[in-house]
Design a protein around this motif. Structure first.
Motif, PDB file in Angstrom:
ATOM      1  N   ALA A 201      -9.473   2.657   2.989  1.00  0.00           N
ATOM      2  CA  ALA A 201      -8.361   3.602   2.876  1.00  0.00           C
ATOM      3  C   ALA A 201      -7.118   3.082   3.580  1.00  0.00           C
ATOM      4  CB  ALA A 201      -8.769   4.955   3.448  1.00  0.00           C
ATOM      5  N   ALA A 202      -7.296   2.489   4.770  1.00  0.00           N
ATOM      6  CA  ALA A 202      -6.152   1.931   5.489  1.00  0.00           C
ATOM      7  C   ALA A 202      -5.522   0.788   4.707  1.00  0.00           C
ATOM      8  CB  ALA A 202      -6.595   1.453   6.873  1.00  0.00           C
ATOM      9  N   LEU A 203      -6.346  -0.092   4.156  1.00  0.00           N
ATOM     10  CA  LEU A 203      -5.819  -1.203   3.365  1.00  0.00           C
ATOM     11  C   LEU A 203      -5.182  -0.706   2.073  1.00  0.00           C
ATOM     12  CD1 LEU A 203      -8.604  -3.919   3.793  1.00  0.00           C
ATOM     13  CD2 LEU A 203      -6.302  -3.928   4.764  1.00  0.00           C
ATOM     14  N   ALA A 204      -5.742   0.343   1.483  1.00  0.00           N
ATOM     15  CA  ALA A 204      -5.145   0.890   0.257  1.00  0.00           C
ATOM     16  C   ALA A 204      -3.754   1.426   0.530  1.00  0.00           C
ATOM     17  CB  ALA A 204      -6.042   1.982  -0.314  1.00  0.00           C
ATOM     18  N   ALA A 205      -3.568   2.110   1.665  1.00  0.00           N
ATOM     19  CA  ALA A 205      -2.236   2.614   2.014  1.00  0.00           C
ATOM     20  C   ALA A 205      -1.255   1.477   2.241  1.00  0.00           C
ATOM     21  CB  ALA A 205      -2.330   3.505   3.255  1.00  0.00           C
ATOM     22  N   LEU A 206      -1.692   0.444   2.970  1.00  0.00           N
ATOM     23  CA  LEU A 206      -0.819  -0.702   3.209  1.00  0.00           C
ATOM     24  C   LEU A 206      -0.499  -1.435   1.910  1.00  0.00           C
ATOM     25  CD1 LEU A 206      -2.333  -2.238   6.484  1.00  0.00           C
ATOM     26  CD2 LEU A 206      -0.117  -1.111   6.231  1.00  0.00           C
ATOM     27  N   ALA A 207      -1.532  -1.666   1.101  1.00  0.00           N
ATOM     28  CA  ALA A 207      -1.326  -2.401  -0.143  1.00  0.00           C
ATOM     29  C   ALA A 207      -0.409  -1.639  -1.093  1.00  0.00           C
ATOM     30  CB  ALA A 207      -2.674  -2.669  -0.823  1.00  0.00           C
ATOM     31  N   THR A 208      -0.557  -0.328  -1.152  1.00  0.00           N
ATOM     32  CA  THR A 208       0.327   0.474  -2.006  1.00  0.00           C
ATOM     33  C   THR A 208       1.772   0.319  -1.585  1.00  0.00           C
ATOM     34  OG1 THR A 208      -1.434   2.084  -2.421  1.00  0.00           O
ATOM     35  CG2 THR A 208       0.831   2.805  -2.787  1.00  0.00           C
ATOM     36  N   THR A 209       2.013   0.357  -0.284  1.00  0.00           N
ATOM     37  CA  THR A 209       3.381   0.197   0.214  1.00  0.00           C
ATOM     38  C   THR A 209       3.925  -1.182  -0.108  1.00  0.00           C
ATOM     39  OG1 THR A 209       2.904   1.741   2.011  1.00  0.00           O
ATOM     40  CG2 THR A 209       4.836   0.340   2.263  1.00  0.00           C
ATOM     41  N   TRP A 210       3.112  -2.213   0.119  1.00  0.00           N
ATOM     42  CA  TRP A 210       3.582  -3.584  -0.124  1.00  0.00           C
ATOM     43  C   TRP A 210       3.863  -3.836  -1.598  1.00  0.00           C
ATOM     44  CZ3 TRP A 210      -0.788  -5.948   3.362  1.00  0.00           C
ATOM     45  CH2 TRP A 210      -0.437  -5.754   4.706  1.00  0.00           C
ATOM     46  N   SER A 252      17.394   5.913  -4.642  1.00  0.00           N
ATOM     47  CA  SER A 252      16.659   5.431  -3.480  1.00  0.00           C
ATOM     48  C   SER A 252      15.673   6.471  -2.970  1.00  0.00           C
ATOM     49  CB  SER A 252      17.636   5.050  -2.371  1.00  0.00           C
ATOM     50  OG  SER A 252      18.545   4.048  -2.820  1.00  0.00           O
ATOM     51  N   LEU A 253      16.088   7.728  -2.951  1.00  0.00           N
ATOM     52  CA  LEU A 253      15.185   8.785  -2.501  1.00  0.00           C
ATOM     53  C   LEU A 253      14.003   8.951  -3.449  1.00  0.00           C
ATOM     54  CD1 LEU A 253      17.674  11.545  -1.289  1.00  0.00           C
ATOM     55  CD2 LEU A 253      16.162  10.153   0.122  1.00  0.00           C
ATOM     56  N   VAL A 254      14.273   8.907  -4.736  1.00  0.00           N
ATOM     57  CA  VAL A 254      13.192   9.036  -5.711  1.00  0.00           C
ATOM     58  C   VAL A 254      12.199   7.883  -5.567  1.00  0.00           C
ATOM     59  CG1 VAL A 254      12.642   9.014  -8.169  1.00  0.00           C
ATOM     60  CG2 VAL A 254      14.573  10.363  -7.334  1.00  0.00           C
ATOM     61  N   ALA A 255      12.690   6.678  -5.326  1.00  0.00           N
ATOM     62  CA  ALA A 255      11.815   5.521  -5.183  1.00  0.00           C
ATOM     63  C   ALA A 255      10.981   5.583  -3.921  1.00  0.00           C
ATOM     64  CB  ALA A 255      12.653   4.241  -5.185  1.00  0.00           C
ATOM     65  N   ALA A 256      11.479   6.280  -2.896  1.00  0.00           N
ATOM     66  CA  ALA A 256      10.748   6.359  -1.628  1.00  0.00           C
ATOM     67  C   ALA A 256       9.676   7.434  -1.628  1.00  0.00           C
ATOM     68  CB  ALA A 256      11.725   6.614  -0.484  1.00  0.00           C
ATOM     69  N   VAL A 257       9.724   8.366  -2.563  1.00  0.00           N
ATOM     70  CA  VAL A 257       8.795   9.488  -2.553  1.00  0.00           C
ATOM     71  C   VAL A 257       7.337   9.056  -2.773  1.00  0.00           C
ATOM     72  CG1 VAL A 257       8.120  11.563  -3.832  1.00  0.00           C
ATOM     73  CG2 VAL A 257      10.488  11.241  -3.125  1.00  0.00           C
ATOM     74  N   PRO A 258       7.006   8.204  -3.760  1.00  0.00           N
ATOM     75  CA  PRO A 258       5.583   7.875  -3.993  1.00  0.00           C
ATOM     76  C   PRO A 258       4.886   7.264  -2.787  1.00  0.00           C
ATOM     77  CG  PRO A 258       6.907   7.233  -5.876  1.00  0.00           C
ATOM     78  CD  PRO A 258       7.868   7.602  -4.803  1.00  0.00           C
ATOM     79  N   THR A 259       5.518   6.294  -2.131  1.00  0.00           N
ATOM     80  CA  THR A 259       4.867   5.669  -0.981  1.00  0.00           C
ATOM     81  C   THR A 259       4.733   6.650   0.174  1.00  0.00           C
ATOM     82  OG1 THR A 259       7.038   4.783  -0.350  1.00  0.00           O
ATOM     83  CG2 THR A 259       5.554   3.336  -1.551  1.00  0.00           C
ATOM     84  N   ALA A 260       5.705   7.543   0.342  1.00  0.00           N
ATOM     85  CA  ALA A 260       5.597   8.559   1.394  1.00  0.00           C
ATOM     86  C   ALA A 260       4.426   9.498   1.113  1.00  0.00           C
ATOM     87  CB  ALA A 260       6.902   9.343   1.497  1.00  0.00           C
ATOM     88  N   ILE A 261       4.237   9.872  -0.139  1.00  0.00           N
ATOM     89  CA  ILE A 261       3.116  10.746  -0.494  1.00  0.00           C
ATOM     90  C   ILE A 261       1.792  10.059  -0.213  1.00  0.00           C
ATOM     91  CG2 ILE A 261       1.942  11.855  -2.431  1.00  0.00           C
ATOM     92  CD1 ILE A 261       4.660  12.449  -3.630  1.00  0.00           C
TER      93      ILE A 261
END
Length: 280
Positions: A201-210, A252-261
């Protein structure tokens, strides 16, 4: 908890929270500023400047960014690439980490260090080779090429992290599973993967962001604007709407929403995954 234990429990100091308040406000200030710009009209920004408080409220910037700016289409591309790359990377790296941690593999340490060293190379020196390889494979200018590149450059780090966790699992668990007649595949699927859930789960969160926030590999292997992920679309949006700051801020705000979720959904697993093995 007994009353005696409650009396012995040290009181929490409020000073940490007091000190974190200005830090939190400082961290949130750029986001609040971008939000104020995104909900202002173009005439308001042009007449009163970027730094003024909003004298108008409109969502036209979001509508323009999503439709005419192509942000909505690029969000779909980014989501597709991110899901495929993260799932493939973690699936391959978990299998590799299990094999390297539980079986006698010749030159195991050399393989791990080589895979990790690949992530330490500056990506700038690999742009031309990666573009040439994707062109030679016939997958250039496709989302498949971007997924392959993300998997190739991420699997080394994920394998290194998962190897360290899987190697710390107690041998008694594997011996008991073998006595019950479980094979290598059954042990991996029924024991190792469930126990590795916090790390995955931790790697999935990091990988999603990257992967979701990547720009350099997208600009290397893609040429068609309709296939751009959201980062490349924001770059084009900034060029096409250079003076329309409300449109750029909204995109920019729209693009930041998925990773924040994703981060808030996996926050508990992310913290526990970082702390796994700390007491070993």
């Amino acid at each position: 908890m007994t009353p005696q234990a409650l009396r012995r429990r040290p009181a929490r100091s409020p000073w940490l929270h007091v000190a974190m308040v200005p830090v939190t406000l400082l961290w949130l200030s750029p986001i609040v500023f971008v939000l104020f710009v995104a909900v202002r009209s173009y005439d308001d920004i042009a007449g009163r400047g970027l730094g003024a408080l909003p004298a108008s409220f409109t969502l036209d910037g979001f509508a323009t960014a999503l439709t005419q700016g192509g942000v909505l289409r690029s969000l779909g591309n980014s989501a597709l690439v991110t899901v495929c790359a993260v799932v493939a990377s973690l699936a391959l790296s978990s299998c590799a980490a299990y094999a390297l941690s539980r079986f006698h593999v010749p030159f195991r340490r050399t393989l791990l260090l080589t895979m990790l060293a690949g992530n330490l190379l500056p990506p700038q020196i690999l742009l031309v080779p990666v573009a040439s390889i994707t062109a030679a494979l016939g997958i250039a200018d496709t989302l498949t090429a971007l997924v392959v590149v993300q998997v190739g450059f991420g699997i080394g780090f994920y394998t290194f992290v998962l190897h360290g966790f899987m190697r710390s699992l107690p041998d008694e668990v594997f011996e008991a599973a073998r006595l019950d007649g479980a094979g290598a595949g059954g042990i991996f699927w029924r024991i190792v993967l469930p126990l590795s859930r916090p790390s995955l789960a931790a790697l999935a969160a990091l990988a999603t962001t990257w992967v979701f926030n990547d720009l350099i590999w997208a600009m290397t292997v893609l040429r068609t604007e309709a296939k751009f992920p959201v980062t490349a679309a924001l770059l084009n949006l900034q060029g096409g709407y250079a003076s329309a700051w409300n449109v750029v801020a909204a995109g920019s705000l729209v693009a930041a929403v998925p990773t924040a979720i994703v981060f808030f959904l996996f926050q508990k697993q992310f913290v526990s995954g970082l702390l796994v093995g700390a007491d070993k």
